[in-house]
Design an enzyme around this catalytic site. Sequence first.
Site, mmCIF file in Angstrom:
data_model
loop_
_atom_site.group_PDB
_atom_site.id
_atom_site.type_symbol
_atom_site.label_atom_id
_atom_site.label_comp_id
_atom_site.label_asym_id
_atom_site.label_seq_id
_atom_site.Cartn_x
_atom_site.Cartn_y
_atom_site.Cartn_z
ATOM 1 N N THR A 252 8.096 -2.775 -25.393
ATOM 2 C CA THR A 252 9.022 -2.590 -24.274
ATOM 3 C C THR A 252 9.134 -3.817 -23.383
ATOM 4 O OG1 THR A 252 7.202 -1.609 -23.034
ATOM 5 C CG2 THR A 252 8.665 -0.106 -24.195
ATOM 6 N N PRO B 149 16.321 -8.723 -17.162
ATOM 7 C CA PRO B 149 17.548 -8.215 -17.777
ATOM 8 C C PRO B 149 17.486 -8.164 -19.300
ATOM 9 C CG PRO B 149 18.071 -9.777 -16.041
ATOM 10 C CD PRO B 149 16.582 -9.833 -16.234
ATOM 11 N N GLU C 260 13.473 6.226 -20.743
ATOM 12 C CA GLU C 260 14.061 7.485 -21.203
ATOM 13 C C GLU C 260 15.540 7.641 -20.859
ATOM 14 O OE1 GLU C 260 9.961 8.691 -22.104
ATOM 15 O OE2 GLU C 260 10.788 7.582 -20.427
#
Length: 711
Positions: free
Chosen positions: A481, A602, A677
């Site tokens: 991630t 970003p 999520e």
Amino acid sequence: MTADARTGKAESSVGQDRVRIDGPLKVTGTAPYAFEQPVENPLYLFPLTSTIAKGKIRRIDAAAARAVSGVVDVLTHENAPRLLAKTDAELYLLQSPDVHYFGEYIGAVVAESQEIARHAAGLVRVEYVAEAEDTAFRPGHPGEYNPKKINTGKPADTQQGQLEEGLAQAVVTVDEVYTTPYEHHNPLEMHSITATWDRERLGGVLGVLGERPRLQIYDASQGVSFVRLMLAPLLGLLPQQIEVISPYVGGAFGAKGIPHAQVMLAVLAAKRLPGRPVKYMLTRQQMFRSVGHRLTTHQRFRLGAAADGTLTAIAHDVSQSSSRLKQFAEQTVNATRHLYAAPNRQTTTRMVPLDIGPATFMRAPGEFPGMFAQETALDELAVRLGMDPIELRLRNKPDTDPESGKPHSSHYLNECLLEGARLFGWQERKAPGERQAGEWLYGMGVAAATYPRQMTVPTKASVRFAGGRYVVSIAAADLGTGAWTALTQIAADALQVSQNEIQLQLGHSDLPFAHLAGGSTGTYNWGSAVMVAAVKFRSQYGQTPAEGDEAEGSAYFPDESKKYVLDAYGAHFAEVKVSRVTGEVRVTRMLGVYDGGRIINPRTANSQFIGGMTMGISAALHEESYLDSRPGYGHVVNSDFAGYHIAANADVPDVQARWIEHPDPMFGPTGAKGIGEIGIVGVPAAIGNAIYNATGKRLRELPFTPDKLVE
């Protein structure tokens, strides 16, 4: 933080596009994952798994396996080390001959190579006393029960106002059933573990005080601190006697959030062979048996609205599967309680107990299936009202949280919807069946998305000055991630130095305790701890610290945050084309616009959003685990990539993410909200709504396979 060459002013690292720090290691294949960690003289494990869904083991004949050259041990319930406390039924392994589900671990062969272990495991003969099992999910099951609490710790049922009166007052209503199937996690890295038992000496003032057991685990884990805490009481160890290491994880999506049975299987095998590391990596087929899944749901959703679209009533009644061995009650009704305003409301959750393996977290657990039902039902209501579905959502934005009455800390759903409509070209949307090109019908759909701030246990971080660099330590996890990069950026700004001066340490249970990487909590929770530790460090040691100076800090959320409801929001837009000949559905374009607070990086944020949408497309079009519920079976039939289909490149030709950046200080000092999520929760509904806009046919069952569109 660096200085701008033109102005001399410090530049912030947070908010800047930064290449992943761990990228070079991963693309060169030198980032060591759990199974690849170098250990001396390893052994290899291959499991024995049950071939019945319920019953008892009568006899295990392992003589032929033990006779194979290279086999070191055969582990069964007859010789497994005893566990101390049954604090987790899933981990209380090999303590009896009982069988609870098909594919449950009932033993293991340990050998000098993987090939020998697998071959010998095939020679073990097991006799059972089978019992009548029940693996067929259905609503209205005679054993269906109220779990009282759902995964978030909230009540299973809620009621406000008078539901039936609200429905009776409505000019237009919706009363439909929506279903979602079993789904299984399939990260690139299968679950892997290397376990070693040893002994450590205890020192004291007068010398050695004795020895105590020590367990070292290399695990593919979303939370090394949690692995240590969950294993300790079962094994009768202090947490300090367990070392868990997991610096790199090849995808997880919830499956690696807490330890599953394979961890305990390897630990028990290693305990019988002290000093020899035992390695085990699941096969792809085994991923469908004992490491969790997304449970299946049957959801009745009712809506009532006035002629202008104002909601008068919302009801969401859910029935979902559960393992008899260990309950996992998803918060499927959670978003329904908060997203839209209506004076009369009801949510209920019921569990169907079955002889299947335990479910577990899967990306956006609860919110994902629940939002499919809610956002599809809202689209149906818009059609019956003759109203644009975006306008219907805008009209029903609550001024305060519908359940608690608290104000929102920030709420930019409407902005996401409007900006997304502008960027996507929503004004070009036609009536169902009006846009055609050859055999293809085209349509557009929209769905809202929301995901709450989850409660987390206290997370800590430390900063130490060593070798001219700032060593920032936290027992966090990077699942791909971008935590290695984002936390380095946060630390650099908090310490007012460049990223090159930061040395980040994570993925080790001896580091300061961290909440697991789940529930979209990582960046704002870990980042808060890092910022607090950095501020304390500077306060204590100034800008010129000495070698070895160190400070520790704990994550915090402002006391004022308790007065608010804290959520992230988003809007999904999908364009599809549907073949009138075959029923095939293709997503031609997808856009997500998100309210995710401050965006730390970003590049990694965009990757998270696009990854979530891709996973949502996969669930919408393909993913379904077929569980054979006939008597005597109870297994997943399509337990490999030949039968369990996932999205490929051709399924996601044009997927884009945008965000509306409004830092939210109620989420902590980073101002970031969770984004892991929010990218997936509304995707299947947006695609299903687009299919309706293309064909005029409403699909209420995932996945949207061609057979559901061919008459």
